[in-house]
Design a protein around this motif. Structure first.
Motif, mmCIF file in Angstrom:
data_model
loop_
_atom_site.group_PDB
_atom_site.id
_atom_site.type_symbol
_atom_site.label_atom_id
_atom_site.label_comp_id
_atom_site.label_asym_id
_atom_site.label_seq_id
_atom_site.Cartn_x
_atom_site.Cartn_y
_atom_site.Cartn_z
ATOM 1 N N LEU A 75 0.829 -1.198 0.000
ATOM 2 C CA LEU A 75 0.000 0.000 0.000
ATOM 3 C C LEU A 75 0.869 1.255 0.000
ATOM 4 O O LEU A 75 0.596 2.214 -0.745
ATOM 5 C CB LEU A 75 -0.915 -0.020 1.234
ATOM 6 C CG LEU A 75 -1.817 1.198 1.427
ATOM 7 C CD1 LEU A 75 -2.791 1.334 0.256
ATOM 8 C CD2 LEU A 75 -2.567 1.101 2.746
ATOM 9 N N ASN A 76 1.930 1.265 0.812
ATOM 10 C CA ASN A 76 2.829 2.424 0.875
ATOM 11 C C ASN A 76 3.500 2.664 -0.471
ATOM 12 O O ASN A 76 3.618 3.809 -0.939
ATOM 13 C CB ASN A 76 3.893 2.200 1.941
ATOM 14 C CG ASN A 76 3.291 2.136 3.341
ATOM 15 O OD1 ASN A 76 2.160 2.558 3.551
ATOM 16 N ND2 ASN A 76 4.041 1.594 4.300
ATOM 17 N N ILE B 262 7.844 8.922 4.256
ATOM 18 C CA ILE B 262 8.079 7.492 4.510
ATOM 19 C C ILE B 262 8.127 7.205 6.005
ATOM 20 O O ILE B 262 7.594 6.200 6.475
ATOM 21 C CB ILE B 262 9.390 7.052 3.819
ATOM 22 C CG1 ILE B 262 9.215 7.084 2.290
ATOM 23 C CG2 ILE B 262 9.798 5.664 4.277
ATOM 24 C CD1 ILE B 262 10.489 6.816 1.522
ATOM 25 N N THR B 263 8.758 8.142 6.775
ATOM 26 C CA THR B 263 8.814 7.957 8.228
ATOM 27 C C THR B 263 7.409 7.937 8.828
ATOM 28 O O THR B 263 7.079 7.093 9.670
ATOM 29 C CB THR B 263 9.643 9.068 8.867
ATOM 30 O OG1 THR B 263 10.973 9.043 8.315
ATOM 31 C CG2 THR B 263 9.719 8.890 10.373
ATOM 32 N N LEU B 264 6.578 8.889 8.383
ATOM 33 C CA LEU B 264 5.207 8.921 8.875
ATOM 34 C C LEU B 264 4.445 7.658 8.508
ATOM 35 O O LEU B 264 3.665 7.114 9.311
ATOM 36 C CB LEU B 264 4.481 10.159 8.334
ATOM 37 C CG LEU B 264 4.993 11.506 8.830
ATOM 38 C CD1 LEU B 264 4.259 12.652 8.132
ATOM 39 C CD2 LEU B 264 4.821 11.608 10.347
ATOM 40 N N MET B 265 4.692 7.184 7.290
ATOM 41 C CA MET B 265 4.019 5.964 6.846
ATOM 42 C C MET B 265 4.456 4.764 7.670
ATOM 43 O O MET B 265 3.637 3.893 8.026
ATOM 44 C CB MET B 265 4.301 5.712 5.360
ATOM 45 C CG MET B 265 3.646 6.706 4.426
ATOM 46 S SD MET B 265 1.837 6.639 4.484
ATOM 47 C CE MET B 265 1.543 5.047 3.756
ATOM 48 N N LEU B 266 5.748 4.710 8.024
ATOM 49 C CA LEU B 266 6.235 3.598 8.840
ATOM 50 C C LEU B 266 5.617 3.620 10.237
ATOM 51 O O LEU B 266 5.280 2.566 10.801
ATOM 52 C CB LEU B 266 7.767 3.646 8.933
ATOM 53 C CG LEU B 266 8.516 3.285 7.648
ATOM 54 C CD1 LEU B 266 10.016 3.475 7.837
ATOM 55 C CD2 LEU B 266 8.208 1.842 7.228
ATOM 56 N N VAL B 267 5.510 4.852 10.810
ATOM 57 C CA VAL B 267 4.862 4.969 12.116
ATOM 58 C C VAL B 267 3.408 4.495 12.033
ATOM 59 O O VAL B 267 2.915 3.749 12.904
ATOM 60 C CB VAL B 267 4.929 6.416 12.622
ATOM 61 C CG1 VAL B 267 4.085 6.591 13.884
ATOM 62 C CG2 VAL B 267 6.370 6.817 12.892
#
Length: 389
Positions: free
Chosen positions: A25-26, A71-76
């Motif tokens: 999804l990301n 990407i950092t926000l998506m990982l969180v």
């Protein structure tokens, strides 16, 4: 709660599948955003202007690498989703274990309880289930005790009625068959039959009274009663009967009236039972004492004492039980129905009080604790009145 190997595998696979789906999804979102930016120069220029206008820290760093931040926000976000999914599945497994425990209990293992130590609302569910099972077991035990009590009641009543009834039939049979030698024998047989019939009537009356006062909805005719005056009336009523067996009955003199709100007729039944027992079983004594006094605030205490034979210690805890008789009184002359003290206890309980007994070599004393005001209830633990709404 311990997970099985299969459940641990399920959790692991759940996490792997969720991570893979989130990564796909990301990746899809990043590709779509890049394509949109590349195909739309206006959007690209706007993003560039925003980057230059945003300054970070005291050294005024520009925000150029927005992709890394995204990407950092998506990982969180992905980590939060994975945690939520795993916790959700773990809670489902907990419920599965709880349901399994419930089935085990329902299959007849009623002494089993769910021993899980969980967190949050799930632990509340476990505690509620255990409390519910305890309540069901208690209800079953109470129902079983009621059934046993009914059987015991029937057995005791049948036994106590059979003995005088056998005598009545026996003596009436002798009269019918003219098995008597003189008018004196005839009168003797009829007198014995009459006395046995009175004994049966007394038992039936006591049984009726007991069942009536044991009902929680039994109505009380509440009046304002002066206990000191009632004590004097009781002395006058039983003085002659006590004198016949060599006893004197007296009430403690008080100058002030002592009023309570109670049912005078039912309280009279209580005192009649206690004084009659004192006369019947205290013949080897000399005195019966009546005493009414104030206790804790909102409480009065009435003592009915005699200096006759001591009640055995082992009998004190059972003396108010239905049909219980102290062994020494089990004879045809003094043995009663065994309901008098049970009736007295039930009447006192209806008034919100309690009754106790003590006995030593000097005195046997029945202590009646009653609330002054109708509607209050005394507790035996602290002897303080509680008002019931």
């Amino acid at each position: 709660m311990k997970l099985t190997g299969r459940e641990k595998t399920e959790l692991f696979l759940e996490g792997i599948v969720t991570v893979i789906l989130l990564l796909l999804l990301n990746l899809s979102i990043i590709i779509l955003i890049n394509q949109s930016i590349q195909t739309n120069p206006g959007l690209r220029d706007g993003i560039f202007i925003i980057k230059r206008s945003i300054l970070i820290g005291p050294d005024h760093f520009h925000l150029w690498s927005w992709e890394n931040i995204f990407i950092t926000l998506m990982l969180v976000f992905d980590a939060a989703v994975v945690y939520w999914r795993l916790i959700r599945r773990y809670h489902q497994m907990q419920l599965r274990h709880i349901i399994s425990e419930l089935h085990y209990i329902a299959n007849g293992h009623l002494d089993h309880r769910i021993g899980f130590k969980l967190k949050g609302n799930t632990q509340s569910v476990v505690e509620s289930i255990n409390a519910l099972v305890d309540s069901v077991i208690k209800s079953m035990d109470e129902e079983r005790a009621i059934e046993n009590s009914k059987d015991e009641l029937i057995t005791n009543v049948s036994h106590d009625l059979r003995t005088p009834l056998t005598s009545i039939l026996g003596y009436l049979g002798l009269i019918q068959d003219k098995q008597y030698h003189s008018q004196e024998d005839l009168l003797k047989y009829t007198e014995v039959a009459y006395l046995k019939a009175k004994q049966m009537k007394s038992l039936v009356d006591n049984l009726f009274e007991y069942t009536k006062v044991k009902q929680t909805g039994t109505p009380l005719s509440i009046n304002r009663i002066d206990l000191n005056q009632m004590m004097e009336q009781l002395v006058a009523s039983f003085e002659l009967e006590a004198k016949k067996v060599g006893l004197t009955i007296s009430a403690k003199d008080t100058d002030q009236p002592l009023y309570i709100e109670a049912d005078a007729e039912k309280l009279g039944r209580v005192f009649n039972n206690l004084i009659s027992n004192a006369i019947k079983y205290g013949k080897d004594g000399k005195h019966i004492y009546l005493d009414a006094q104030t206790g804790q605030p909102g409480e009065v205490i009435i003592h009915v004492s005699n200096d006759g034979s001591q009640i055995p210690q082992k009998s004190l805890d059972q003396i108010f039980e239905r049909f219980y008789r102290v062994e020494a009184s089990r004879n045809k002359d003094t043995g009663g129905s065994g309901l008098g003290l049970a009736i007295a206890q039930s009447i006192i309980d209806l008034h919100g009080g309690y009754i106790s007994v003590s006995s030593d070599e000097r005195l046997t004393t029945f202590s009646i604790h009653l609330p002054v005001k109708h509607g209050d209830r005394l507790t035996k633990k602290d002897q303080a009145p509680k008002t019931t709404n």
